[in-house]
Write a protein that holds these residues in place. Structure first.
Motif, PDB file in Angstrom:
ATOM      1  N   ARG A   1       0.822  -1.202   0.000  1.00  0.00           N
ATOM      2  CA  ARG A   1       0.000   0.000   0.000  1.00  0.00           C
ATOM      3  C   ARG A   1       0.863   1.262   0.000  1.00  0.00           C
ATOM      4  NH1 ARG A   1      -2.395  -0.829   4.466  1.00  0.00           N
ATOM      5  NH2 ARG A   1      -1.083   0.554   5.725  1.00  0.00           N
ATOM      6  N   HIS A   2       1.948   1.227   0.767  1.00  0.00           N
ATOM      7  CA  HIS A   2       2.826   2.399   0.846  1.00  0.00           C
ATOM      8  C   HIS A   2       3.410   2.749  -0.521  1.00  0.00           C
ATOM      9  CE1 HIS A   2       5.907   5.140   2.391  1.00  0.00           C
ATOM     10  NE2 HIS A   2       6.798   4.446   1.708  1.00  0.00           N
ATOM     11  N   TYR A   3       3.895   1.731  -1.234  1.00  0.00           N
ATOM     12  CA  TYR A   3       4.544   2.015  -2.514  1.00  0.00           C
ATOM     13  C   TYR A   3       3.547   2.246  -3.647  1.00  0.00           C
ATOM     14  CZ  TYR A   3       9.069   1.050  -0.438  1.00  0.00           C
ATOM     15  OH  TYR A   3      10.192   1.120   0.349  1.00  0.00           O
ATOM     16  N   GLU A   4       2.334   1.740  -3.511  1.00  0.00           N
ATOM     17  CA  GLU A   4       1.333   1.948  -4.556  1.00  0.00           C
ATOM     18  C   GLU A   4       0.540   3.233  -4.349  1.00  0.00           C
ATOM     19  OE1 GLU A   4      -1.128  -1.495  -4.728  1.00  0.00           O
ATOM     20  OE2 GLU A   4       0.373  -2.724  -5.780  1.00  0.00           O
ATOM     21  N   GLN A   5       0.240   3.566  -3.094  1.00  0.00           N
ATOM     22  CA  GLN A   5      -0.629   4.701  -2.814  1.00  0.00           C
ATOM     23  C   GLN A   5       0.097   5.913  -2.239  1.00  0.00           C
ATOM     24  OE1 GLN A   5      -3.973   3.435  -0.416  1.00  0.00           O
ATOM     25  NE2 GLN A   5      -4.242   1.532  -1.577  1.00  0.00           N
ATOM     26  N   GLY A   6       1.324   5.721  -1.802  1.00  0.00           N
ATOM     27  CA  GLY A   6       2.063   6.841  -1.238  1.00  0.00           C
ATOM     28  C   GLY A   6       1.666   7.117   0.202  1.00  0.00           C
ATOM     29  N   VAL A   7       2.102   8.255   0.707  1.00  0.00           N
ATOM     30  CA  VAL A   7       1.881   8.589   2.112  1.00  0.00           C
ATOM     31  C   VAL A   7       0.548   9.309   2.287  1.00  0.00           C
ATOM     32  CG1 VAL A   7       4.338   8.728   2.611  1.00  0.00           C
ATOM     33  CG2 VAL A   7       3.134  10.765   1.845  1.00  0.00           C
ATOM     34  N   PRO A   8      -0.056   9.198   3.461  1.00  0.00           N
ATOM     35  CA  PRO A   8      -1.314   9.900   3.703  1.00  0.00           C
ATOM     36  C   PRO A   8      -1.099  11.408   3.780  1.00  0.00           C
ATOM     37  CG  PRO A   8      -0.530   8.855   5.713  1.00  0.00           C
ATOM     38  CD  PRO A   8       0.365   8.384   4.607  1.00  0.00           C
ATOM     39  N   PRO A   9      -2.150  12.197   3.514  1.00  0.00           N
ATOM     40  CA  PRO A   9      -2.016  13.655   3.623  1.00  0.00           C
ATOM     41  C   PRO A   9      -1.719  14.067   5.061  1.00  0.00           C
ATOM     42  CG  PRO A   9      -4.320  13.019   3.353  1.00  0.00           C
ATOM     43  CD  PRO A   9      -3.510  11.783   3.116  1.00  0.00           C
TER      44      PRO A   9
END
Length: 357
Positions: free
Chosen positions: A227-235
């Motif tokens: 999830r981290h590498y596909e979606q990036g960091v949360p706002p």
């Protein structure tokens, strides 16, 4: 880290020094005494310390490769020092550049062990525990299409990719991953944080307390990483995390925070050694004033450390910018992050208190 002084002539020394440039004596670090001793040869490979103990010592066997300056008691059966005995795999020294890469690895690892010993944290070596702390320094396979070595931790085994000792390659990786900071010492401090999560949190009965601060460590790690590498960091991630990578999983949040705790402690010890103080004339509130006189290894709350660190970090960042360099400490310490750092501080010092009982 602190400054050292030659016991023979009083010359100021740094941790990695192997010879006093003023009096010419060979130098060696005695971890049990936390001194950099001036030495005189005493025959049969032994050296006599010119410090107050006057003891006989031998160099770690890795000194012959110019990667270690630590000493062992002459009567000890050990051949490796308290830092080098944790190595499981070292680079193939027949390969070009391997010895220099290993030296850089050992410089970082020995600084790590300086801190771990000063903090009186457990450092079990091979044969001393079911889950010892050991290191593999591994080179990528010779074929360019082969799998690359991944730096990481697995039940006490820390693997560090030898490519990370190449400054240009490490900077390329830092830029490619959008990281503000990437160093060998940072890798060691982060990965050993996973080891101490096992020792101090999981095995130390602190799981519930840790989860209240860092979140659910039972979340599937593989899915979290994906999830981290596909979606990036949360706002707005900086409101709760020390780094973007810390948002991946509770384990990574703990390891990143652990590394930053060691960063702060090390920098403050050196600031104290230099007698640093920060008192900007334009600061009407006094929020940017600090005196680096806090005992970073002594008992007490975390609050004095962070109160001292923030002004000093701001000053050092400002000096770096004057040289056209990026910030020395390019991180934001939000109240939530300070709470996490305070947890690490309590965890370490509770262990110290238990060890002295």
């Amino acid at each position: 880290m602190k400054l050292f002084k030659c016991p023979h002539c009083g010359q100021l020394l740094y941790f990695e020094n192997v010879k006093c440039e003023r009096c010419g004596h060979r130098l060696g670090y005695i971890p049990e005494a936390d001194i950099l001793a001036a030495l005189e040869p005493s025959g049969d490979g032994a050296w006599r310390s010119l410090a107050s103990d006057g003891g006989l010592y031998r160099f770690c066997s890795n000194a012959e490769h110019e990667v270690c300056n630590w000493l062992i008691r002459a009567e000890s059966p050990d051949t490796l020092c308290r830092a080098c005995r944790h190595n499981r795999t070292i680079p193939d020294l027949s390969q070009p550049g391997a010895q220099e890469a290993w030296r850089k690895m050992e410089d970082a690892k020995h600084r790590l062990f300086y801190q771990l010993l000063r903090l009186r944290l457990p450092t079990p070596a091979q044969g001393e525990a079911n889950e010892p702390l050991v290191f593999d320094f591994l080179a990528d396979p010779p074929t360019p299409t082969g799998p690359k070595v991944m730096t990481g931790h697995d039940d006490g085994l820390i693997t560090i990719a030898l490519a990370e000792a190449d400054d240009a390659e490490r900077e390329r990786r830092r830029a490619a991953m959008g990281e503000p900071y990437r160093t060998l010492l940072g890798h060691f401090r982060h990965e050993v944080g996973h080891f101490y999560w096992d020792i101090l949190v999981r095995d130390g009965g602190r799981l519930a307390e840790c989860r209240a601060v860092f979140g659910n460590d039972e979340e599937d790690y593989g899915e979290a990483l994906k999830r981290h590498y596909e979606q990036g960091v949360p706002p707005n991630w900086q409101e709760n995390y020390i780094s973007a990578y810390a948002t991946t999983h509770a384990w990574e949040d703990f390891a990143e925070t652990w590394a930053h705790y060691l960063h702060i402690v090390d920098c403050l010890e050196m600031a104290r050694a230099f007698g640093m103080s920060v008192r900007p004339e334009g600061d009407q509130t006094g929020l940017l004033a600090a005196e680096a006189d806090v005992d970073v290894y002594g008992p007490g709350d975390f609050e004095p450390l962070i109160r001292t660190w923030l002004p000093i970090a701001f000053a050092l960042n400002s000096v770096n910018r004057c040289m056209g360099q990026s910030d020395l400490y390019p991180f934001v310490l939000s109240p939530a992050v300070e709470k996490k750092l305070a947890f690490i501080h309590r965890l370490v010092h509770d262990r110290q208190s238990a060890a002295t009982i």
